[in-house]
Design an enzyme around this catalytic site. Structure first.
Site, PDB file in Angstrom:
ATOM      1  N   HIS A  58      25.438  30.060  25.933  1.00  0.00           N
ATOM      2  CA  HIS A  58      23.982  30.035  26.115  1.00  0.00           C
ATOM      3  C   HIS A  58      23.467  31.365  26.651  1.00  0.00           C
ATOM      4  O   HIS A  58      22.324  31.456  27.084  1.00  0.00           O
ATOM      5  CB  HIS A  58      23.606  28.885  27.050  1.00  0.00           C
ATOM      6  CG  HIS A  58      23.981  27.557  26.471  1.00  0.00           C
ATOM      7  ND1 HIS A  58      23.084  26.722  25.839  1.00  0.00           N
ATOM      8  CD2 HIS A  58      25.194  26.941  26.375  1.00  0.00           C
ATOM      9  CE1 HIS A  58      23.710  25.650  25.393  1.00  0.00           C
ATOM     10  NE2 HIS A  58      25.001  25.753  25.709  1.00  0.00           N
ATOM     11  N   GLU A 108      43.051  48.666  32.179  1.00  0.00           N
ATOM     12  CA  GLU A 108      43.754  49.784  32.820  1.00  0.00           C
ATOM     13  C   GLU A 108      45.002  50.194  32.047  1.00  0.00           C
ATOM     14  O   GLU A 108      45.433  51.336  32.122  1.00  0.00           O
ATOM     15  CB  GLU A 108      44.140  49.428  34.261  1.00  0.00           C
ATOM     16  CG  GLU A 108      43.007  49.631  35.245  1.00  0.00           C
ATOM     17  CD  GLU A 108      43.449  49.573  36.702  1.00  0.00           C
ATOM     18  OE1 GLU A 108      44.619  49.283  36.997  1.00  0.00           O
ATOM     19  OE2 GLU A 108      42.584  49.807  37.571  1.00  0.00           O
ATOM     20  N   LYS A 113      36.742  58.208  42.672  1.00  0.00           N
ATOM     21  CA  LYS A 113      37.133  58.343  44.086  1.00  0.00           C
ATOM     22  C   LYS A 113      36.873  59.769  44.555  1.00  0.00           C
ATOM     23  O   LYS A 113      36.346  59.980  45.645  1.00  0.00           O
ATOM     24  CB  LYS A 113      38.619  58.021  44.273  1.00  0.00           C
ATOM     25  CG  LYS A 113      38.982  56.592  43.992  1.00  0.00           C
ATOM     26  CD  LYS A 113      40.450  56.359  44.298  1.00  0.00           C
ATOM     27  CE  LYS A 113      40.929  55.037  43.743  1.00  0.00           C
ATOM     28  NZ  LYS A 113      42.361  54.868  43.787  1.00  0.00           N
TER      29      LYS A 113
HETATM   30  O1  PA5 Z   1      46.637  48.382  38.944  1.00  0.00           O
HETATM   31  C1  PA5 Z   1      46.515  49.180  39.854  1.00  0.00           C
HETATM   32  O2  PA5 Z   1      47.436  49.921  40.212  1.00  0.00           O
HETATM   33  C2  PA5 Z   1      45.225  49.287  40.637  1.00  0.00           C
HETATM   34  O3  PA5 Z   1      44.221  48.495  40.147  1.00  0.00           O
HETATM   35  C3  PA5 Z   1      45.476  48.907  42.083  1.00  0.00           C
HETATM   36  O4  PA5 Z   1      45.966  47.604  42.130  1.00  0.00           O
HETATM   37  C4  PA5 Z   1      44.212  49.020  42.939  1.00  0.00           C
HETATM   38  O5  PA5 Z   1      43.621  50.272  42.770  1.00  0.00           O
HETATM   39  C5  PA5 Z   1      44.551  48.807  44.406  1.00  0.00           C
HETATM   40  O6  PA5 Z   1      45.491  49.749  44.834  1.00  0.00           O
HETATM   41  P1  PA5 Z   1      46.304  49.585  46.173  1.00  0.00           P
HETATM   42  O7  PA5 Z   1      47.107  48.364  46.103  1.00  0.00           O
HETATM   43  O8  PA5 Z   1      47.136  50.815  46.259  1.00  0.00           O
HETATM   44  O9  PA5 Z   1      45.278  49.518  47.296  1.00  0.00           O
END
Ligand code: PA5
Length: 450
Positions: free
Chosen positions: A304, A283, A418
């Site tokens: 393996h 990310e 989303k």
């Molecule tokens: O790193 C990030 O911001 C995302 O992976 C969030 O942690 C994930 O989408 C969950 O979001 P939230 O805590 O708002 O539910």
């Protein structure tokens, strides 16, 4: 302060010459300046840098509430996805044996949309005392919100509204989001996620610390380890700063076209550390058409399955091994009445020794096969070492992202699926995209075989 974390990069040296290493050093040092000055992109999300010290302010409350949960519950169900569950799961699975039956067990929900899993989880809790920790920074994420809708009802039917409210703990934004509103309305105990800490950097906030403390792990030691790594990571000397060296190696190898990094642990208990790492690096770096693809394996198991590809497949890979130098718990190879299994040459040697040789053999073989590799050496697998490792990776990815020229602290790409999902589910406000998608699916139906 010592963390004991070191990086052995011998097996990269025939792939990175001195000039390439120097150029990588210059880029990473520049990235470090940017990180320290706070002038880089995403500077609103630099709160993670200070968490090893800052998290101590809420540590007393976290450990007090954790002790209360441990008294009240056999099971804590943590509801969250991405950065809202991976850090806690990584630390808990690393430090708590899967065979442990004492104390409060932490289970996870809301990290996917599979009704069968949730049903099974609730059935397994039928005769156990339960608390729930729902975690969402935005307070609006669909997966945990869905799971929590089910769990909230289950808790209220089982315990009654008042007792359910006493057993539900919400970790979310101080003011905003549906979860904050619900928590205030129901009177749940709440913990705040700081505004300046992004989800994947939040393991050292109550997001990670509360579930970790409930599972009986020393969160003070975790923070101590992170604080020790911080004092090392901020130095600009690559010989004494393993985070800087790791970022340099990644930078130099990526610029030669090696666009996939495999994090290969030699300890199954670190499998969720590698999952957490995948999110952190994927990310943070994967944007604007750039970034190293983070993949992970657990060895020797995956030698393996994935070993063939890594040794011999398309050459765009480099590898980072993760290995603990000292085992907290170990076994020695016993003798046998006969040597039919041909293992007598190992009698009296520890499994750790065998594992270390497996790592060495793998690293040499993969290097020979054209996969440069480095090894992150952890002194052991304890709360302090893990705290140091988490901070090591957070710091390194910030440097890597800046050297790549991206904002390491946003994740605009995760919104696309989303929007499609909401449109396909006919969520109000998504009508236009729904029409477009349904027009496309008319075409898609012609392309399904079977
Ligand atoms: O790193 C990030 O911001 C995302 O992976 C969030 O942690 C994930 O989408 C969950 O979001 P939230 O805590 O708002 O539910």
């Amino acid at each position: 302060m010592e963390t004991g974390i070191r990086i052995d990069y011998t097996n990269t040296l025939d792939s990175i010459d001195t000039d390439q290493m120097e150029a990588a050093r210059d880029r990473i040092i520049e990235a470090q300046r940017l990180l320290h000055s706070g002038a880089g992109p995403g500077s609103d999300f630099l709160g993670w840098r200070d968490l090893p010290e800052k998290a101590r302010e809420s540590l007393h409350t976290v450990t007090e509430v954790a002790a209360r949960i441990r008294e009240m519950a056999d099971v804590l169900i943590v509801v969250g996805i991405g950065g809202s569950y991976l850090g806690a799961r990584a630390v808990i699975e690393a430090l708590r044996s899967p065979f442990e039956t004492e104390g409060t067990t932490v289970l996870f929900a809301g990290h996917h949309i599979d009704g069968g899993y949730l049903r099974g989880l609730l059935e397994s809790c039928a005769d156990r005392r339960v608390c729930v920790n729902v975690i969402s920074k935005s307070g609006t994420t669909t997966e945990p919100a869905l799971a929590f809708r089910v769990l909230r009802r289950w808790m209220e039917e089982r315990y009654g509204a008042d007792e359910a409210a006493r057993r539900i703990f919400a970790t979310t934004d101080a003011q905003h989001g549906a979860l904050r509103r619900l928590a205030d309305e129901k009177g749940y105990t709440t913990f705040e996620i700081p505004d300046d800490v992004g989800g994947r950097f939040s393991v050292l906030t109550p997001v990670g610390l509360l579930p970790i403390a409930v599972s009986g792990i020393d969160v003070g030691a975790l923070l101590d380890g992170a604080a020790s790594m911080r004092t090392i990571a901020v130095k600009d000397d690559a010989d004494s700063n393993p985070a800087l060296r790791y970022a340099m190696l990644r930078d130099a190898l990526y610029r030669q076209g090696l666009s996939t990094e495999i994090l290969a642990s030699f300890h199954p208990c670190l499998a969720y550390v590698t999952e957490w790492w995948k999110q952190l690096f994927g990310e943070s770096e994967g944007k604007d058409g750039k970034g190293i693809f983070p993949a992970a394996v657990t060895n020797t198991t995956d030698l393996h399955s994935m070993g063939q590809y890594i040794q011999d497949g398309e050459r765009r890979l480099f590898e980072t091994f993760l290995h603990a130098e000292h085992a907290v718990s170990d076994m020695t190879v016993p003798g046998a009445d006969d040597n039919t299994d041909e293992l007598d040459y190992l009698v009296g040697r520890t499994f750790s020794e065998v594992n270390a040789h497996a790592l060495d053999g793998t690293a040499r073989a993969h290097r020979g096969g054209g996969v440069p590799n480095a090894t992150i050496l952890l002194p052991d697998i304890t709360a302090a070492s893990l705290g140091a490792l988490l901070y090591f990776f957070e710091y390194a990815v910030a440097l890597s992202g800046y050297a790549l020229g991206v904002n390491p602290f946003d994740q605009p790409g995760v919104e696309e699926y989303k929007k499609n999902m909401f449109a396909l589910l006919a969520k109000p406000g998504h009508e236009k995209r729904r029409e477009e998608l349904l027009a496309q699916s008319g075409d898609n139906r012609n392309n399904i075989a079977g």
